[in-house]
Design an enzyme around this catalytic site. Structure first.
Site, PDB file in Angstrom:
ATOM      1  N   LYS A   5       0.822  -1.212   0.000  1.00 17.22           N
ATOM      2  CA  LYS A   5       0.000   0.000   0.000  1.00 17.22           C
ATOM      3  C   LYS A   5       0.858   1.264   0.000  1.00 17.22           C
ATOM      4  O   LYS A   5       0.571   2.213  -0.739  1.00 17.22           O
ATOM      5  CB  LYS A   5      -0.932   0.014   1.220  1.00 17.22           C
ATOM      6  CG  LYS A   5      -1.931  -1.126   1.274  1.00 17.22           C
ATOM      7  CD  LYS A   5      -2.908  -0.951   2.422  1.00 17.22           C
ATOM      8  CE  LYS A   5      -2.243  -0.965   3.785  1.00 17.22           C
ATOM      9  NZ  LYS A   5      -1.587  -2.264   4.099  1.00 17.22           N
ATOM     10  N   ARG A  63      -9.046   0.824   9.135  1.00 18.90           N
ATOM     11  CA  ARG A  63      -8.627  -0.553   9.393  1.00 18.90           C
ATOM     12  C   ARG A  63      -9.685  -1.362  10.125  1.00 18.90           C
ATOM     13  O   ARG A  63      -9.422  -2.478  10.554  1.00 18.90           O
ATOM     14  CB  ARG A  63      -7.325  -0.551  10.206  1.00 18.90           C
ATOM     15  CG  ARG A  63      -6.108  -0.200   9.369  1.00 18.90           C
ATOM     16  CD  ARG A  63      -4.838  -0.352  10.155  1.00 18.90           C
ATOM     17  NE  ARG A  63      -3.663  -0.212   9.303  1.00 18.90           N
ATOM     18  CZ  ARG A  63      -2.418  -0.224   9.748  1.00 18.90           C
ATOM     19  NH1 ARG A  63      -2.197  -0.353  11.042  1.00 18.90           N
ATOM     20  NH2 ARG A  63      -1.410  -0.099   8.909  1.00 18.90           N
ATOM     21  N   ARG A  93      12.441  -7.387   5.412  1.00 18.54           N
ATOM     22  CA  ARG A  93      12.611  -5.935   5.450  1.00 18.54           C
ATOM     23  C   ARG A  93      13.642  -5.530   6.504  1.00 18.54           C
ATOM     24  O   ARG A  93      13.730  -6.121   7.562  1.00 18.54           O
ATOM     25  CB  ARG A  93      11.277  -5.234   5.779  1.00 18.54           C
ATOM     26  CG  ARG A  93      10.317  -5.220   4.644  1.00 18.54           C
ATOM     27  CD  ARG A  93       9.311  -4.076   4.724  1.00 18.54           C
ATOM     28  NE  ARG A  93       8.623  -3.942   6.001  1.00 18.54           N
ATOM     29  CZ  ARG A  93       7.513  -3.221   6.146  1.00 18.54           C
ATOM     30  NH1 ARG A  93       6.985  -2.590   5.115  1.00 18.54           N
ATOM     31  NH2 ARG A  93       6.942  -3.121   7.333  1.00 18.54           N
ATOM     32  N   ARG A 115      12.932  -4.473  12.436  1.00 16.44           N
ATOM     33  CA  ARG A 115      11.980  -3.929  13.400  1.00 16.44           C
ATOM     34  C   ARG A 115      11.193  -5.057  14.049  1.00 16.44           C
ATOM     35  O   ARG A 115      10.955  -6.107  13.448  1.00 16.44           O
ATOM     36  CB  ARG A 115      11.000  -2.966  12.715  1.00 16.44           C
ATOM     37  CG  ARG A 115      11.634  -1.716  12.190  1.00 16.44           C
ATOM     38  CD  ARG A 115      10.602  -0.694  11.735  1.00 16.44           C
ATOM     39  NE  ARG A 115       9.428  -1.283  11.109  1.00 16.44           N
ATOM     40  CZ  ARG A 115       8.663  -0.644  10.233  1.00 16.44           C
ATOM     41  NH1 ARG A 115       8.963   0.584   9.875  1.00 16.44           N
ATOM     42  NH2 ARG A 115       7.595  -1.215   9.716  1.00 16.44           N
ATOM     43  N   ARG A 156      -0.147 -10.111  13.115  1.00 19.38           N
ATOM     44  CA  ARG A 156      -0.742  -8.963  12.429  1.00 19.38           C
ATOM     45  C   ARG A 156      -1.709  -9.422  11.335  1.00 19.38           C
ATOM     46  O   ARG A 156      -2.766  -8.822  11.142  1.00 19.38           O
ATOM     47  CB  ARG A 156       0.358  -8.085  11.821  1.00 19.38           C
ATOM     48  CG  ARG A 156       1.191  -7.340  12.847  1.00 19.38           C
ATOM     49  CD  ARG A 156       2.402  -6.686  12.215  1.00 19.38           C
ATOM     50  NE  ARG A 156       2.032  -5.587  11.331  1.00 19.38           N
ATOM     51  CZ  ARG A 156       2.867  -5.039  10.451  1.00 19.38           C
ATOM     52  NH1 ARG A 156       4.092  -5.527  10.311  1.00 19.38           N
ATOM     53  NH2 ARG A 156       2.472  -4.020   9.708  1.00 19.38           N
TER      54      ARG A 156
END
Length: 223
Positions: free
Chosen positions: A15, A90, A129, A164, A175
């Site tokens: 996104k 959300r 990532r 992270r 998540r």
């Protein structure tokens, strides 16, 4: 034409990347709840400390907190010419709050675009990532690594890249579980309004996804 766009999709669906490109292409403001939250985290505000607890555990920031931040941003002058909402709404209550904001301000949402990606692809993407805590740059070990290995390669920055907490596999899977339980119903919400468009992005390059979203927006302008 003033465009007001919501980008939907699971964490890691792309996104943010698409929102940035679309904003640049159409002269729109890119509004990312994630960016706003991270700014508070970096500044060490009280809100940032509250947000950190939710992000680290893979939970969503409460609706009332998120809605207040977003709607305050939407009334700023630069949003008058259109914007892209990335990471909001959300949940169904957030979508309802956004509709209430539109009703109060004489606006409407033009389209909600769902970027659909298979869960395992998302786990693969996000766990690779790496982020630079110094400048905020984000890299991917598989798809876009830094040219300097474990260091940021942006000009005037050599921060050490980190994984992270919210990009760890166990957190990503939590998540995704939260997304399917809480956020996915927003897809049905906009589907019922007749403004939902879906882009199946599994296996597609960012350029391919961008081209498909552009087709959707061209259709809106031609309507």
């Amino acid at each position: 034409m003033t465009l007001r766009i919501v980008l939907l999709g699971a964490p890691g669906a792309g996104k943010g990347t698409q929102a940035q490109r679309l904003a640049a292409a159409h002269g729109l403001v890119h509004i990312s709840t994630g960016d706003m939250f991270r700014a508070h985290l970096k500044q060490g505000t009280e809100l940032g400390q509250r947000v950190q607890n939710y992000l680290n555990s893979g939970r969503l920031v409460p609706d009332d907190l998120t809605c207040a931040i977003v709607t305050d941003r939407l009334v700023q002058p630069d949003c008058a010419q259109g914007y892209i909402l990335d990471g909001f709404p959300r949940s169904a209550p957030q979508a309802e709050a956004l509709d209430a904001f539109f009703a109060d301000n004489g606006q409407k949402l033009d389209v909600a675009v769902d970027i659909a990606v298979a869960d395992e692809d998302i786990v693969d993407r996000l766990s690779a990532r790496r982020s630079c805590p110094a400048c905020g740059a984000i890299y991917n070990l598989k798809y876009g690594p830094s040219k300097r290995g474990g260091l940021c390669d942006r000009e005037n920055c050599s921060g050490e890249l980190i994984l992270r907490d919210d990009d760890r596999e166990e957190t990503i899977r939590k998540r995704l579980q939260v997304y399917h339980q809480t956020t996915a119903p927003v897809i049905g919400y906009y589907g019922n309004q007749g403004i939902l468009k879906t882009v199946d992005a599994t296996g597609l390059t960012p350029d391919d996804v961008f081209a498909r979203i552009e087709e959707i927006l061209c259709g809106l302008k031609g309507a």
